[in-house]
Design a protein around this motif. Structure first.
Motif, PDB file in Angstrom:
ATOM      1  N   GLU A  80       0.775  -1.269   0.193  1.00  4.40           N
ATOM      2  CA  GLU A  80       0.123  -0.163   0.101  1.00  4.40           C
ATOM      3  C   GLU A  80       1.006   1.445  -0.079  1.00  4.40           C
ATOM      4  O   GLU A  80       0.598   2.355  -0.609  1.00  4.40           O
ATOM      5  CB  GLU A  80      -0.948  -0.107   1.093  1.00  4.40           C
ATOM      6  N   THR A  81       2.080   1.323   0.865  1.00  4.87           N
ATOM      7  CA  THR A  81       2.810   2.424   0.646  1.00  4.87           C
ATOM      8  C   THR A  81       3.641   2.695  -0.838  1.00  4.87           C
ATOM      9  O   THR A  81       3.463   3.676  -1.047  1.00  4.87           O
ATOM     10  CB  THR A  81       4.133   2.002   1.553  1.00  4.87           C
ATOM     11  N   VAL A  82       3.976   1.556  -1.314  1.00  6.28           N
ATOM     12  CA  VAL A  82       4.237   1.658  -2.650  1.00  6.28           C
ATOM     13  C   VAL A  82       3.208   2.272  -3.643  1.00  6.28           C
ATOM     14  O   VAL A  82       3.505   2.901  -4.642  1.00  6.28           O
ATOM     15  CB  VAL A  82       5.010   0.448  -3.116  1.00  6.28           C
ATOM     16  N   ARG A  83       1.926   1.797  -3.565  1.00  8.39           N
ATOM     17  CA  ARG A  83       0.922   2.199  -4.245  1.00  8.39           C
ATOM     18  C   ARG A  83       0.650   3.584  -4.111  1.00  8.39           C
ATOM     19  O   ARG A  83       0.265   4.426  -5.184  1.00  8.39           O
ATOM     20  CB  ARG A  83      -0.438   1.219  -4.174  1.00  8.39           C
ATOM     21  N   GLN A  84       0.627   4.000  -3.106  1.00  9.78           N
ATOM     22  CA  GLN A  84       0.324   5.413  -2.775  1.00  9.78           C
ATOM     23  C   GLN A  84       1.550   6.407  -3.268  1.00  9.78           C
ATOM     24  O   GLN A  84       1.068   7.425  -4.036  1.00  9.78           O
ATOM     25  CB  GLN A  84       0.167   5.708  -0.992  1.00  9.78           C
ATOM     26  N   TYR A  85       2.719   5.929  -3.252  1.00 12.83           N
ATOM     27  CA  TYR A  85       3.752   6.636  -3.770  1.00 12.83           C
ATOM     28  C   TYR A  85       3.525   6.613  -5.580  1.00 12.83           C
ATOM     29  O   TYR A  85       3.485   7.885  -6.038  1.00 12.83           O
ATOM     30  CB  TYR A  85       4.980   5.937  -3.446  1.00 12.83           C
ATOM     31  N   GLN A  86       3.034   5.403  -6.072  1.00 10.13           N
ATOM     32  CA  GLN A  86       2.732   5.519  -7.584  1.00 10.13           C
ATOM     33  C   GLN A  86       1.781   6.627  -7.939  1.00 10.13           C
ATOM     34  O   GLN A  86       1.748   7.208  -8.750  1.00 10.13           O
ATOM     35  CB  GLN A  86       2.377   4.092  -7.907  1.00 10.13           C
ATOM     36  N   ARG A  87       0.659   6.460  -7.181  1.00  8.36           N
ATOM     37  CA  ARG A  87      -0.528   7.438  -7.341  1.00  8.36           C
ATOM     38  C   ARG A  87      -0.042   8.852  -7.459  1.00  8.36           C
ATOM     39  O   ARG A  87      -0.433   9.699  -8.022  1.00  8.36           O
ATOM     40  CB  ARG A  87      -1.673   7.130  -6.489  1.00  8.36           C
ATOM     41  N   SER A  88       0.836   9.008  -6.623  1.00  4.28           N
ATOM     42  CA  SER A  88       1.112  10.413  -6.395  1.00  4.28           C
ATOM     43  C   SER A  88       2.072  11.031  -7.310  1.00  4.28           C
ATOM     44  O   SER A  88       2.186  12.146  -7.720  1.00  4.28           O
ATOM     45  CB  SER A  88       1.825  10.756  -4.617  1.00  4.28           C
ATOM     46  N   ARG A  89       2.753  10.229  -8.043  1.00  2.00           N
ATOM     47  CA  ARG A  89       3.863  10.581  -8.978  1.00  2.00           C
ATOM     48  C   ARG A  89       3.530  10.249 -10.389  1.00  2.00           C
ATOM     49  O   ARG A  89       4.147  11.064 -11.252  1.00  2.00           O
ATOM     50  CB  ARG A  89       5.358   9.857  -8.831  1.00  2.00           C
ATOM     51  N   ASP A  90       2.629   9.384 -10.655  1.00  2.00           N
ATOM     52  CA  ASP A  90       2.578   9.000 -12.150  1.00  2.00           C
ATOM     53  C   ASP A  90       2.074  10.231 -12.948  1.00  2.00           C
ATOM     54  O   ASP A  90       2.590  10.498 -13.955  1.00  2.00           O
ATOM     55  CB  ASP A  90       1.329   7.678 -12.259  1.00  2.00           C
ATOM     56  N   LEU A  91       0.948  11.126 -12.645  1.00  2.00           N
ATOM     57  CA  LEU A  91       0.411  12.049 -13.555  1.00  2.00           C
ATOM     58  C   LEU A  91       1.365  13.016 -13.428  1.00  2.00           C
ATOM     59  O   LEU A  91       1.641  13.603 -14.613  1.00  2.00           O
ATOM     60  CB  LEU A  91      -0.970  12.393 -13.028  1.00  2.00           C
ATOM     61  N   ASP A  92       2.016  13.401 -12.552  1.00  3.72           N
ATOM     62  CA  ASP A  92       2.825  14.676 -12.455  1.00  3.72           C
ATOM     63  C   ASP A  92       4.070  14.384 -13.378  1.00  3.72           C
ATOM     64  O   ASP A  92       4.372  15.136 -14.339  1.00  3.72           O
ATOM     65  CB  ASP A  92       3.229  15.010 -10.910  1.00  3.72           C
ATOM     66  N   VAL A  93       4.477  13.328 -13.358  1.00  2.00           N
ATOM     67  CA  VAL A  93       5.657  12.985 -14.012  1.00  2.00           C
ATOM     68  C   VAL A  93       5.495  12.863 -15.677  1.00  2.00           C
ATOM     69  O   VAL A  93       5.940  13.239 -16.563  1.00  2.00           O
ATOM     70  CB  VAL A  93       6.465  11.615 -13.763  1.00  2.00           C
ATOM     71  N   ARG A  94       4.277  12.168 -15.869  1.00  2.85           N
ATOM     72  CA  ARG A  94       3.736  11.950 -17.141  1.00  2.85           C
ATOM     73  C   ARG A  94       3.495  13.314 -18.073  1.00  2.85           C
ATOM     74  O   ARG A  94       3.917  13.539 -19.069  1.00  2.85           O
ATOM     75  CB  ARG A  94       2.453  11.087 -17.405  1.00  2.85           C
ATOM     76  N   LEU A  95       2.729  14.367 -17.246  1.00  5.54           N
ATOM     77  CA  LEU A  95       2.267  15.524 -17.904  1.00  5.54           C
ATOM     78  C   LEU A  95       3.621  16.204 -18.145  1.00  5.54           C
ATOM     79  O   LEU A  95       3.705  16.942 -19.243  1.00  5.54           O
ATOM     80  CB  LEU A  95       1.575  16.273 -16.974  1.00  5.54           C
ATOM     81  N   ARG A  96       4.608  16.306 -17.230  1.00  2.00           N
ATOM     82  CA  ARG A  96       5.938  17.027 -17.616  1.00  2.00           C
ATOM     83  C   ARG A  96       6.738  16.464 -18.579  1.00  2.00           C
ATOM     84  O   ARG A  96       7.377  17.180 -19.265  1.00  2.00           O
ATOM     85  CB  ARG A  96       6.595  17.380 -16.101  1.00  2.00           C
ATOM     86  N   THR A  97       6.779  15.110 -18.634  1.00  2.00           N
ATOM     87  CA  THR A  97       7.694  14.369 -19.698  1.00  2.00           C
ATOM     88  C   THR A  97       6.929  14.843 -20.943  1.00  2.00           C
ATOM     89  O   THR A  97       7.652  15.145 -21.970  1.00  2.00           O
ATOM     90  CB  THR A  97       7.500  13.002 -19.566  1.00  2.00           C
ATOM     91  N   ALA A  98       5.689  14.844 -21.101  1.00  2.00           N
ATOM     92  CA  ALA A  98       5.010  15.200 -22.447  1.00  2.00           C
ATOM     93  C   ALA A  98       5.214  16.728 -22.792  1.00  2.00           C
ATOM     94  O   ALA A  98       5.406  17.179 -23.875  1.00  2.00           O
ATOM     95  CB  ALA A  98       3.495  14.871 -22.288  1.00  2.00           C
ATOM     96  N   ALA A  99       5.356  17.527 -21.810  1.00  2.00           N
ATOM     97  CA  ALA A  99       5.403  18.967 -22.177  1.00  2.00           C
ATOM     98  C   ALA A  99       6.801  19.233 -22.584  1.00  2.00           C
ATOM     99  O   ALA A  99       6.999  19.944 -23.529  1.00  2.00           O
ATOM    100  CB  ALA A  99       5.112  19.819 -20.694  1.00  2.00           C
ATOM    101  N   VAL A 100       7.992  18.653 -21.802  1.00  2.00           N
ATOM    102  CA  VAL A 100       9.100  19.085 -22.172  1.00  2.00           C
ATOM    103  C   VAL A 100       9.561  18.545 -23.423  1.00  2.00           C
ATOM    104  O   VAL A 100       9.995  18.950 -24.436  1.00  2.00           O
ATOM    105  CB  VAL A 100      10.314  18.423 -21.116  1.00  2.00           C
ATOM    106  N   ASP A 101       8.917  17.289 -23.848  1.00  2.00           N
ATOM    107  CA  ASP A 101       9.227  16.611 -25.102  1.00  2.00           C
ATOM    108  C   ASP A 101       8.602  17.347 -26.103  1.00  2.00           C
ATOM    109  O   ASP A 101       8.850  17.543 -27.458  1.00  2.00           O
ATOM    110  CB  ASP A 101       8.604  15.225 -24.847  1.00  2.00           C
TER     111      ASP A 101
END
Length: 400
Positions: free
Chosen positions: A324-345
């Motif tokens: 559950e700790t790892v899942r909470q971390y995954q949820r907190s980071r997934d969208l943020d990183v994907r959006l910024r990856t797409a923006a910079v790219d």
């Protein structure tokens, strides 16, 4: 076999900050990696959220005198496009900040973090490499280069883009490259930078000058590999003259006063941020080209988010490495990183394409940012630190 609550593998800026963050909260933490910092002419623009994070760790007072504030960000279109918008400037005062962030040499940042780590309670440093990792339902076991083993509740992989722990865990990584190389250098110049970061959008990529203390700036010049190879062979005096001309002499005469570097432009993303008893942070999870000051700032946001998940687990009576700790971390980071990856790219590719529709889209966006106040302020706030879901140590220097 020694046991720890948290093991952080990798002693770069992200790994060091992770070790400090967990030890700060009283978790018995071990940092695995050598404490060394090579000066290579690279700097990092620490955005406001990262400054708050470093302040919460107690490290910022040792850094502030070595860093320069970024009070204004200026973008100049130098692509030669038919649709060329006027220069756009963003002021931190518009969003009630003294500065968007602070620019500092990467080696200096690592040195100060390492100095803090050496004297932190609840933190053990092992200057080794991790060669193996096995996870069970209740513990993880790290194998070190000397053959010894340690037990941990949670292993944090901060071991870079070629992460050994990521590979052992079987976490897939997608990698890509750009037909570009970044030339980096530390410059002195005759004119004051006035705490202004200037980014020229050229057809080969951004040419960016970022303030350092005094009449100095750091350079990140994205160009074709052939041009980078040619310029890297110039002596300091000849290269400084080329840089001055590319900067349209905005800073006056320039001199090379620090190390130079050549960095291939690549990217990396993962399909998940963790595995049993393991979490990925920093470049083990995502790699950005040096555009938009996102890379290390996202790495610090990884650490602060993982720290929140671990603290929440402890408060709920769970150990730090539960699924559950790892899942909470995954949820907190997934969208943020994907959006910024797409923006910079996306920004980088519109500069490279040379197609009129892409130029129109990019130019119209810059024009809108220059003319529409609420839009400009919203973009600035999101770029410095997204308030929705921001980790607690980035919201308040006192921590939570």
């Amino acid at each position: 076999m020694k046991s720890y609550s948290i093991a952080v593998v990798g002693a770069g800026a992200v790994g060091l900050s992770a070790a400090l963050a967990f030890a700060r909260d009283g978790f018995e933490t071990v940092l695995i990696g050598g404490l060394d910092a090579r000066r290579d002419g690279r700097t990092v623009a620490l955005l406001n959220g990262s400054v708050q994070f470093l302040r919460a760790l107690g490290v910022w007072p040792s850094l502030v005198s070595e860093a320069a504030p970024l009070e204004t960000m200026r973008i100049i279109d130098d692509t030669g496009s038919l649709f060329r918008p006027p220069p756009v400037s963003f002021s931190s005062r518009e969003i009630d900040l003294d500065a968007f962030g602070w620019n500092i040499e990467n080696a200096t940042l690592v040195e100060r973090l390492a100095g803090a780590a050496r004297s932190f309670d609840h933190l053990t440093i092992l200057p080794q490499h991790a060669t193996g990792f096995q996870a069970s339902e209740d513990r993880g076991v790290l194998t070190l280069a000397d053959g010894s083993e340690i037990e941990v509740n949670l292993a944090v992989a901060a071991d870079g883009r070629n992460s050994r722990l990521r590979q052992i865990a079987g976490i897939e990584a997608q990698t890509w490259s750009y037909p570009q190389t970044a030339l980096t250098a530390i410059l002195a110049h005759d004119r004051e930078h006035r705490e202004t970061s200037t980014e020229f959008h050229t057809r080969n990529g951004p040419f960016t000058l970022v303030p350092l203390p005094g009449r100095r700036s750091s350079l990140v010049w994205v160009m074709s590999p052939k041009q980078a190879e040619r310029l890297s062979k110039l002596d300091d005096e000849a290269l400084a003259l080329v840089i001055e001309r590319q900067a349209q002499s905005l800073m006056g005469a320039m001199r090379i006063v620090g190390p130079r570097g050549v960095v291939p432009m690549t990217g990396l993303s993962v399909n998940r941020y963790g595995a049993p008893r393991l979490a990925l942070v920093g470049e083990a999870a995502h790699v950005f080209p040096p555009i938009g000051a996102q890379g290390l700032n996202l790495g610090f946001r990884d650490v602060a988010s993982l720290r929140d998940a671990v603290v929440d687990a402890f408060d709920d009576g769970r150990d730090p490495g539960t699924p559950e700790t790892v899942r909470q971390y995954q949820r907190s980071r997934d969208l943020d990183v994907r959006l910024r990856t797409a923006a910079v790219d996306g920004l980088n590719r519109t500069l490279l394409t040379g197609l009129l529709p892409a130029d129109l889209l990019r130019g119209a966006g810059l024009l809108a940012l220059g003319k529409v106040g609420f839009l400009r302020r919203a973009v600035m706030r999101e770029g410095v630190l997204p308030h929705m879901g921001a980790p607690r140590l980035m919201q308040d220097a006192a921590g939570a």
